[in-house]
Design a protein around this motif. Structure first.
Motif, PDB file in Angstrom:
ATOM      1  N   ASP A 330       0.822  -1.218   0.000  1.00 29.20           N
ATOM      2  CA  ASP A 330       0.000   0.000   0.000  1.00 29.20           C
ATOM      3  C   ASP A 330       0.854   1.264   0.000  1.00 29.20           C
ATOM      4  OD1 ASP A 330      -2.575  -1.260   0.080  1.00 29.20           O
ATOM      5  OD2 ASP A 330      -2.225  -1.722   2.191  1.00 29.20           O
ATOM      6  N   ALA A 331       2.089   1.157   0.493  1.00 31.14           N
ATOM      7  CA  ALA A 331       2.959   2.331   0.570  1.00 31.14           C
ATOM      8  C   ALA A 331       3.296   2.879  -0.807  1.00 31.14           C
ATOM      9  CB  ALA A 331       4.251   1.974   1.312  1.00 31.14           C
ATOM     10  N   PHE A 332       3.162   2.064  -1.846  1.00 35.25           N
ATOM     11  CA  PHE A 332       3.501   2.516  -3.196  1.00 35.25           C
ATOM     12  C   PHE A 332       2.337   3.226  -3.890  1.00 35.25           C
ATOM     13  CE2 PHE A 332       6.449  -0.928  -2.305  1.00 35.25           C
ATOM     14  CZ  PHE A 332       7.653  -0.367  -2.704  1.00 35.25           C
ATOM     15  N   VAL A 333       1.147   3.118  -3.334  1.00 40.47           N
ATOM     16  CA  VAL A 333      -0.030   3.729  -3.949  1.00 40.47           C
ATOM     17  C   VAL A 333      -0.147   5.164  -3.446  1.00 40.47           C
ATOM     18  CG1 VAL A 333      -2.516   3.552  -4.339  1.00 40.47           C
ATOM     19  CG2 VAL A 333      -1.147   1.475  -4.065  1.00 40.47           C
ATOM     20  N   THR A 334       0.395   6.102  -4.198  1.00 38.27           N
ATOM     21  CA  THR A 334       0.364   7.508  -3.796  1.00 38.27           C
ATOM     22  C   THR A 334      -1.030   8.094  -3.960  1.00 38.27           C
ATOM     23  OG1 THR A 334       2.648   7.710  -4.575  1.00 38.27           O
ATOM     24  CG2 THR A 334       1.450   9.755  -4.126  1.00 38.27           C
ATOM     25  N   GLU A 335      -1.701   7.707  -5.040  1.00 38.02           N
ATOM     26  CA  GLU A 335      -3.029   8.248  -5.321  1.00 38.02           C
ATOM     27  C   GLU A 335      -3.795   7.274  -6.204  1.00 38.02           C
ATOM     28  OE1 GLU A 335      -2.765  11.841  -7.599  1.00 38.02           O
ATOM     29  OE2 GLU A 335      -1.748  10.882  -9.293  1.00 38.02           O
ATOM     30  N   THR A 336      -5.117   7.340  -6.118  1.00 35.13           N
ATOM     31  CA  THR A 336      -5.963   6.604  -7.055  1.00 35.13           C
ATOM     32  C   THR A 336      -6.659   7.620  -7.954  1.00 35.13           C
ATOM     33  OG1 THR A 336      -7.815   6.548  -5.483  1.00 35.13           O
ATOM     34  CG2 THR A 336      -6.301   4.664  -5.493  1.00 35.13           C
ATOM     35  N   ILE A 337      -6.802   7.251  -9.236  1.00 39.07           N
ATOM     36  CA  ILE A 337      -7.316   8.192 -10.226  1.00 39.07           C
ATOM     37  C   ILE A 337      -8.329   7.487 -11.120  1.00 39.07           C
ATOM     38  CG2 ILE A 337      -5.202   9.557 -10.249  1.00 39.07           C
ATOM     39  CD1 ILE A 337      -4.455   8.129 -12.875  1.00 39.07           C
ATOM     40  N   PRO A 338      -9.166   8.260 -11.826  1.00 40.18           N
ATOM     41  CA  PRO A 338     -10.072   7.656 -12.804  1.00 40.18           C
ATOM     42  C   PRO A 338      -9.334   7.377 -14.112  1.00 40.18           C
ATOM     43  CG  PRO A 338     -10.430  10.011 -12.727  1.00 40.18           C
ATOM     44  CD  PRO A 338      -9.411   9.705 -11.649  1.00 40.18           C
ATOM     45  N   LEU A 339     -10.010   6.674 -15.013  1.00 36.51           N
ATOM     46  CA  LEU A 339      -9.397   6.289 -16.287  1.00 36.51           C
ATOM     47  C   LEU A 339      -8.964   7.503 -17.097  1.00 36.51           C
ATOM     48  CD1 LEU A 339      -8.765   3.788 -18.052  1.00 36.51           C
ATOM     49  CD2 LEU A 339     -11.020   4.068 -19.089  1.00 36.51           C
ATOM     50  N   ASP A 340      -9.699   8.596 -17.014  1.00 42.09           N
ATOM     51  CA  ASP A 340      -9.340   9.774 -17.808  1.00 42.09           C
ATOM     52  C   ASP A 340      -8.276  10.646 -17.135  1.00 42.09           C
ATOM     53  OD1 ASP A 340     -10.799  10.916 -15.766  1.00 42.09           O
ATOM     54  OD2 ASP A 340     -12.394  11.719 -17.047  1.00 42.09           O
ATOM     55  N   GLY A 341      -7.661  10.139 -16.077  1.00 42.97           N
ATOM     56  CA  GLY A 341      -6.619  10.911 -15.397  1.00 42.97           C
ATOM     57  C   GLY A 341      -5.207  10.468 -15.706  1.00 42.97           C
ATOM     58  N   VAL A 342      -5.038   9.585 -16.704  1.00 41.05           N
ATOM     59  CA  VAL A 342      -3.715   9.027 -16.980  1.00 41.05           C
ATOM     60  C   VAL A 342      -2.740  10.083 -17.496  1.00 41.05           C
ATOM     61  CG1 VAL A 342      -2.438   7.425 -18.470  1.00 41.05           C
ATOM     62  CG2 VAL A 342      -4.535   6.675 -17.321  1.00 41.05           C
ATOM     63  N   GLU A 343      -3.181  10.949 -18.395  1.00 39.91           N
ATOM     64  CA  GLU A 343      -2.275  11.959 -18.951  1.00 39.91           C
ATOM     65  C   GLU A 343      -1.725  12.863 -17.852  1.00 39.91           C
ATOM     66  OE1 GLU A 343       0.064  13.683 -21.719  1.00 39.91           O
ATOM     67  OE2 GLU A 343      -1.298  12.015 -22.153  1.00 39.91           O
ATOM     68  N   GLU A 344      -2.578  13.301 -16.944  1.00 36.56           N
ATOM     69  CA  GLU A 344      -2.118  14.137 -15.822  1.00 36.56           C
ATOM     70  C   GLU A 344      -1.190  13.344 -14.901  1.00 36.56           C
ATOM     71  OE1 GLU A 344      -5.220  13.820 -16.826  1.00 36.56           O
ATOM     72  OE2 GLU A 344      -5.658  15.816 -17.632  1.00 36.56           O
ATOM     73  N   ALA A 345      -1.458  12.039 -14.759  1.00 32.79           N
ATOM     74  CA  ALA A 345      -0.598  11.205 -13.921  1.00 32.79           C
ATOM     75  C   ALA A 345       0.797  11.078 -14.517  1.00 32.79           C
ATOM     76  CB  ALA A 345      -1.223   9.825 -13.743  1.00 32.79           C
ATOM     77  N   PHE A 346       0.898  11.050 -15.849  1.00 31.50           N
ATOM     78  CA  PHE A 346       2.209  11.027 -16.489  1.00 31.50           C
ATOM     79  C   PHE A 346       3.017  12.260 -16.090  1.00 31.50           C
ATOM     80  CE2 PHE A 346       0.732   8.320 -20.348  1.00 31.50           C
ATOM     81  CZ  PHE A 346       1.136   7.158 -19.712  1.00 31.50           C
ATOM     82  N   ALA A 347       2.370  13.407 -16.046  1.00 36.03           N
ATOM     83  CA  ALA A 347       3.071  14.646 -15.694  1.00 36.03           C
ATOM     84  C   ALA A 347       3.563  14.594 -14.249  1.00 36.03           C
ATOM     85  CB  ALA A 347       2.149  15.841 -15.903  1.00 36.03           C
ATOM     86  N   ARG A 348       2.719  14.091 -13.335  1.00 36.27           N
ATOM     87  CA  ARG A 348       3.129  14.004 -11.931  1.00 36.27           C
ATOM     88  C   ARG A 348       4.271  13.009 -11.756  1.00 36.27           C
ATOM     89  NH1 ARG A 348      -2.448  14.672 -11.445  1.00 36.27           N
ATOM     90  NH2 ARG A 348      -2.874  12.439 -11.252  1.00 36.27           N
ATOM     91  N   MET A 349       4.212  11.921 -12.499  1.00 34.01           N
ATOM     92  CA  MET A 349       5.285  10.925 -12.441  1.00 34.01           C
ATOM     93  C   MET A 349       6.589  11.512 -12.960  1.00 34.01           C
ATOM     94  SD  MET A 349       5.312   7.183 -14.270  1.00 34.01           S
ATOM     95  CE  MET A 349       5.062   7.941 -15.885  1.00 34.01           C
ATOM     96  N   HIS A 350       6.516  12.245 -14.056  1.00 34.50           N
ATOM     97  CA  HIS A 350       7.704  12.840 -14.667  1.00 34.50           C
ATOM     98  C   HIS A 350       8.392  13.810 -13.705  1.00 34.50           C
ATOM     99  CE1 HIS A 350      10.315  14.215 -17.881  1.00 34.50           C
ATOM    100  NE2 HIS A 350       9.997  15.465 -17.604  1.00 34.50           N
ATOM    101  N   HIS A 351       7.607  14.496 -12.889  1.00 32.28           N
ATOM    102  CA  HIS A 351       8.171  15.465 -11.947  1.00 32.28           C
ATOM    103  C   HIS A 351       8.526  14.836 -10.602  1.00 32.28           C
ATOM    104  CE1 HIS A 351       6.160  18.344 -14.764  1.00 32.28           C
ATOM    105  NE2 HIS A 351       7.306  18.958 -14.578  1.00 32.28           N
ATOM    106  N   GLY A 352       8.371  13.523 -10.477  1.00 33.33           N
ATOM    107  CA  GLY A 352       8.750  12.829  -9.246  1.00 33.33           C
ATOM    108  C   GLY A 352       7.800  13.069  -8.090  1.00 33.33           C
TER     109      GLY A 352
END
Length: 361
Positions: A330-352
């Protein structure tokens, strides 16, 4: 009859992903349709979108997934409708030279579903790592489904499908970390963080986390690191040696995939120590090391494919440890998102900003 579901599609190199209608055929021989419950957003999906894997667009993204088997095709015996499964991209063949030698975790002939999922206009989709799980349902080879205890959280369990398993396995399987060992992990994102957790699980006495981001180093402490080194401010090789009595670590895990950090790993290990490369380099990268140093330092230089895991062996065991409270997925799950939130999640991942964003259906 094919089913219509929503899925995240990358149509062209560097283009924003879109949620589109995907047609999922009924499973054929050796195949299964899985109703996806959760799927992590992995760097590999971003690599697909950027054309860093191949140019077989359009891609149906997503591969770190867990869900329930909905239907199976002819000849499938390993899973049945209703089974809770983690999807994997190493469906071992059982017939190649690695499998015949009793080393199926090195299988050289892993397989995927034979049929193709398509867009509504009939355009065939390339599923990421043969899975394509940013979709409400997906078609996979039945061997890509590993049955585990359904008491596990889908959001946490699915992460064993790629990044977390890669890191855990780099320590437990490839690095063979043992009780009392010293371990250094260079790069403390999702994979490196899992390597820290794997070293802790294996009983390592000293676990050194190295990164350039103090936020990741703070998280590394929670994942099992006993010491942290910010390599932007401190020479990591010298710091690791200082923390290991001047000798270097028994096992150094490189979770970045760059020549510079690999050289750091090479020189930060003890004589006869082990370097494990689990970070994925790009095709143009080159490494230069004095051959005399390779000879003189002894030990082993290893690459870790998917944490050298065997899903049928490792996934159920790790889920059992998770349910016992001994492995905090569970420690690896920072956030849960809907299916249409993947593009924004890429940006958050890219910025660490996250270890993992997880799409939950």
């Amino acid at each position: 009859m094919a089913q219509q579901v929503r899925g995240v599609v990358a149509r062209g190199k560097g283009e924003p992903v879109s949620v589109e209608t995907v047609l999922v055929p009924d499973p054929g021989p050796g195949e299964a349709v899985v109703k996806v419950q959760a799927c992590g957003v992995c760097h590999t999906d971003l690599h697909y979108r950027e054309g860093g894997i191949n140019d077989e667009f359009p891609f149906l993204l997503g591969h770190e997934a867990a869900g329930v088997v909905e239907s199976v095709g002819e000849g499938v015996t390993e899973v049945a409708p209703g089974d809770f499964v983690i999807l994997n991209w190493r469906a071992v063949c059982g017939q190649c030279r690695a499998c015949r030698r009793g080393r199926p975790w090195y299988c050289f002939n892993t397989h995927n579903a034979t049929q193709k999922m398509t867009l509504a206009d009939g355009t065939e989709l390339s599923p990421a790592l043969g899975i394509g799980a940013f979709a409400e349902k997906t078609l996979v080879a039945a061997g890509q489904c590993t049955k585990v205890d359904p008491a596990a959280s889908p959001a946490a369990a699915g992460l064993l499908g790629c990044g977390v398993m890669a890191g855990l396995g780099a320590a437990l399987n490839t690095g063979n970390v043992g009780r009392g060992d010293s371990v250094a992990v260079i790069g403390c994102g999702g994979v490196g963080g899992a390597a820290l957790m794997g070293a802790h699980l294996a009983g390592a006495a000293r676990i050194i986390a190295v990164d350039v981001d103090d936020r990741k180093l703070e998280t590394a402490r929670k994942l099992g690191a006993t010491h942290t080194v910010n390599s932007r401010a401190t020479d990591p090789v010298e710091a690791i040696r200082e923390l290991t009595g001047g000798n270097g670590a028994d096992v150094v895990i490189e979770a970045v995939g760059r020549p510079e950090t690999y050289q750091q790993a090479f020189y930060a290990r003890d004589l006869a120590g082990t370097v494990v490369l689990v970070g994925v380099p790009t095709p143009e990268m080159r490494l230069e090391l004095p051959l005399l140093d390779v000879f003189g330092r002894g030990g082993a230089l290893k690459s870790s494919w998917y944490g050298d895991c065997l899903p049928s062996r490792d996934f159920p065991m790790l889920i059992d440890l998770y349910l016992q409270g001994r492995l905090d997925l569970d420690a690896f799950v920072t956030e849960t998102i809907p299916l249409d939130g993947v593009e924004e999640a890429f940006a958050r991942m890219h910025h660490g900003d996250v270890l993992r964003s997880v799409v939950v259906f």
